[in-house]
Design an enzyme around this catalytic site. Structure first.
Site, short mmCIF file in Angstrom:
data_model
loop_
_atom_site.label_atom_id
_atom_site.label_comp_id
_atom_site.label_asym_id
_atom_site.label_seq_id
_atom_site.Cartn_x
_atom_site.Cartn_y
_atom_site.Cartn_z
N THR A 97 -10.67 23.54 -30.18
CA THR A 97 -11.60 22.28 -29.49
C THR A 97 -12.69 22.04 -30.53
O THR A 97 -13.07 22.71 -31.19
CB THR A 97 -12.11 22.66 -28.04
OG1 THR A 97 -12.65 21.63 -27.29
CG2 THR A 97 -13.03 23.95 -28.31
N THR A 98 -13.09 20.75 -30.28
CA THR A 98 -14.02 20.24 -31.37
C THR A 98 -15.44 20.96 -30.91
O THR A 98 -15.70 21.22 -29.87
CB THR A 98 -14.23 18.66 -30.90
OG1 THR A 98 -13.17 18.13 -31.26
CG2 THR A 98 -15.25 18.14 -31.78
N SER A 158 -14.01 43.54 -11.48
CA SER A 158 -14.86 42.33 -11.78
C SER A 158 -15.55 42.22 -10.16
O SER A 158 -15.07 42.77 -9.21
CB SER A 158 -13.83 41.45 -11.50
OG SER A 158 -14.49 40.00 -11.48
N HIS A 162 -27.58 32.16 -15.04
CA HIS A 162 -28.84 31.83 -13.97
C HIS A 162 -29.94 32.64 -14.23
O HIS A 162 -30.91 32.80 -13.32
CB HIS A 162 -28.45 32.01 -12.20
CG HIS A 162 -27.26 31.06 -12.16
ND1 HIS A 162 -27.63 29.66 -11.73
CD2 HIS A 162 -26.03 31.11 -11.91
CE1 HIS A 162 -26.48 28.95 -11.51
NE2 HIS A 162 -25.60 29.66 -11.66
N THR A 201 -17.30 27.92 -1.63
CA THR A 201 -18.36 28.47 -2.23
C THR A 201 -19.25 29.62 -1.75
O THR A 201 -19.58 30.68 -2.40
CB THR A 201 -19.31 27.28 -2.81
OG1 THR A 201 -18.51 26.10 -3.19
CG2 THR A 201 -20.31 28.00 -3.70
N LYS A 261 -28.19 25.05 -18.07
CA LYS A 261 -29.24 25.32 -17.07
C LYS A 261 -30.58 25.48 -17.40
O LYS A 261 -31.10 24.18 -17.75
CB LYS A 261 -28.47 26.32 -16.11
CG LYS A 261 -27.17 26.06 -15.64
CD LYS A 261 -26.51 27.20 -14.86
CE LYS A 261 -25.39 26.39 -14.33
NZ LYS A 261 -24.35 27.50 -13.78
C1 LIG Z 1 -22.66 27.39 -14.08
C2 LIG Z 1 -22.05 28.76 -14.18
C3 LIG Z 1 -21.28 29.13 -15.41
C4 LIG Z 1 -20.76 27.87 -16.24
O1 LIG Z 1 -21.77 27.42 -17.10
P1 LIG Z 1 -21.75 26.01 -17.63
O2 LIG Z 1 -22.60 26.01 -18.89
O3 LIG Z 1 -22.21 25.13 -16.45
O4 LIG Z 1 -20.25 25.60 -17.89
C5 LIG Z 1 -20.90 30.37 -15.53
N1 LIG Z 1 -21.19 31.45 -14.68
C6 LIG Z 1 -21.97 31.10 -13.67
C7 LIG Z 1 -22.59 32.27 -12.99
C8 LIG Z 1 -22.29 29.81 -13.54
O5 LIG Z 1 -23.15 29.72 -12.14
#
Ligand SMILES: *Cc1c(COP(=O)(O)O)cnc(C)c1O
Length: 404
Positions: free
Chosen positions: A276-277, A136, A216, A362, A247
């Site tokens: 899960t739903t 990782s 991203h 972070t 996003k």
């Molecule tokens: C935001 C993010 C996620 C999670 O995605 P969501 O749809 O917001 O739950 C996964 N991997 C990375 C790198 C992120 O920045």
């Protein structure tokens, strides 16, 4: 035990070291993104959002909103069940076909979020592959880390973006043992991009499975918005491409794309998928419209790139330091947790600019920053106001500038 006392003490500690999170209470306005109304102390104020992950403004795109409204009129609100028990809607099926096509894969599987897609997929693959070992990247997102942890598989961390370190570590694994290499394309805090080609070559040399988080990047890179792997012609080198619908696609949900068998395997064994739903059909319909739009339109991507270039040029003119990278993320470096918070508070309260400070854990201590995400809907006026405001605060705060 005095439970309430315990909670209070723990929260107090967060306040003391500046880690307590305060959310801005916003009402976004479709049709005028990135403008929003902020609710504060019983009043409202207008703000411009500079830290949204709705990177391309797809959350207010007419065709996306219309697709969601139409899907509610046609299907009602919720999915009505898990995918297995009456919850699979035709919109889910269409969305999965669209995602598979976007990434040039045989199949796709959608989850309730990107977080869940990483957690459930890595958790399942690493747990079920016999004696699996996971490599990782040091800067992987919490959702991957938690998924790997949940699998209880042996895990090794390789140096960030360092394929040589990965190669060295992989060469110590016994032959024949199943291996997963998990990494991201665009890293969201520094905005740097992985050497995908080299990492895949190393992984393939050692017979490993490659798992890439393109959260991203999807929608924003590649001729059809398929991400960095598409832009670099490398999609076929990846066994799993994971992404989000929340996003750049402006809706909500997550997914993986991979071979038909791998997807069928995760579908059949992942608890976080099964129990899960399913996503509301309207979310699936909205995501479908958004993906289809960005597959054939480059205007949003070009607009984003232009805004990023203008923000950087503005910062260069006044010597405000930011981390340079090949992506759309502009990390403005403050280097001090209290100052980052103070600047962000003043920007919000006095300048109507909303950009959340990013502090430890972070990012590492000493690299506290404002993470700015310019988008195609920020005007020249917005950009000018941002740059002038930062200029004021840099002086007030006596922060270092970069000499040209
Ligand atoms: C935001 C993010 C996620 C999670 O995605 P969501 O749809 O917001 O739950 C996964 N991997 C990375 C790198 C992120 O920045």
């Amino acid at each position: 035990m005095d439970y309430e006392r315990f909670f209070e003490d723990e929260l107090e500690k967060l306040h003391e070291n500046g880690k307590y999170r305060v959310f801005a209470d916003l009402e976004r306005h479709a049709g005028s993104f990135p403008k929003a109304t902020r609710y504060v102390d019983g009043e409202t104020r207008q703000v411009t959002v500079w830290c949204s992950n709705d990177y391309l403004g797809m959350g207010q795109k007419t065709e996306v909103m219309q697709a969601m409204k139409d899907a509610i009129d046609a299907n009602g609100t919720g999915a009505g069940g898990t995918r297995n028990i009456s919850g699979t809607n035709h919109n889910h099926v269409l969305l999965e076909q669209e995602l598979a096509d976007l990434h040039g894969k045989e199949a796709a599987l959608i989850f309730t979020s990107g977080y869940v897609s990483n957690w459930a997929s890595l958790g399942t693959l690493a747990a079920k592959l016999p004696n699996c070992i996971v490599f990782s990247d040091a800067k992987n997102h919490a959702s991957m880390i938690e998924g790997i942890r949940h699998s209880r598989a042996e895990k090794h961390i390789f140096k960030h973006n360092d394929w040589k370190d990965l190669d060295e570590k992989l060469s110590r694994v016994e032959k024949g043992r199943p291996v997963i290499v998990a990494f991201e394309s665009v890293y969201s805090m520094d905005g740097d991009i992985a050497p995908i080609k080299e990492i895949c070559e190393v992984a393939k040399k050692h017979g490993a499975l490659t798992y890439l988080d393109e959260v991203h990047a999807v929608g924003m890179y590649g001729p059809r918005g398929g991400g960095i792997a598409e832009a670099r012609g490398l999609m076929d080198q990846l066994d799993v491409i994971e992404g989000t619908l929340g996003k750049a696609f402006g809706v909500m949900g997550g997914y993986i794309t991979a071979s038909e068998r791998l997807v069928d395997f995760v579908r059949s064994f992942a608890s976080g998928f099964i129990f899960t739903t399913a996503l509301p059909p309207a979310l699936a319909a909205g995501a479908l419209a958004s993906i289809r739009h960005l597959k054939q339109s480059d205007a949003e991507r070009r607009g984003q790139q232009a805004a990023v270039a203008k923000v950087r040029a503005g910062l260069d003119r006044i010597g405000i330091p930011y981390m340079m990278n090949d992506s759309h993320i502009v990390p403005v470096m403050v280097g001090d947790a209290k100052k980052a918070k103070w600047i962000s508070d003043i920007l919000l309260d006095q300048y109507g600019i909303y950009v959340q400070p990013i502090n430890y854990p972070t990012v590492p201590v000493g690299t506290e920053r404002l993470r700015i995400t310019p988008g195609p809907l920020h005007t020249d006026e917005d950009i000018g106001h941002l740059v002038r405001s930062l200029n004021d605060l840099w002086s007030q705060c006596a922060l270092a500038r970069q000499v040209a």
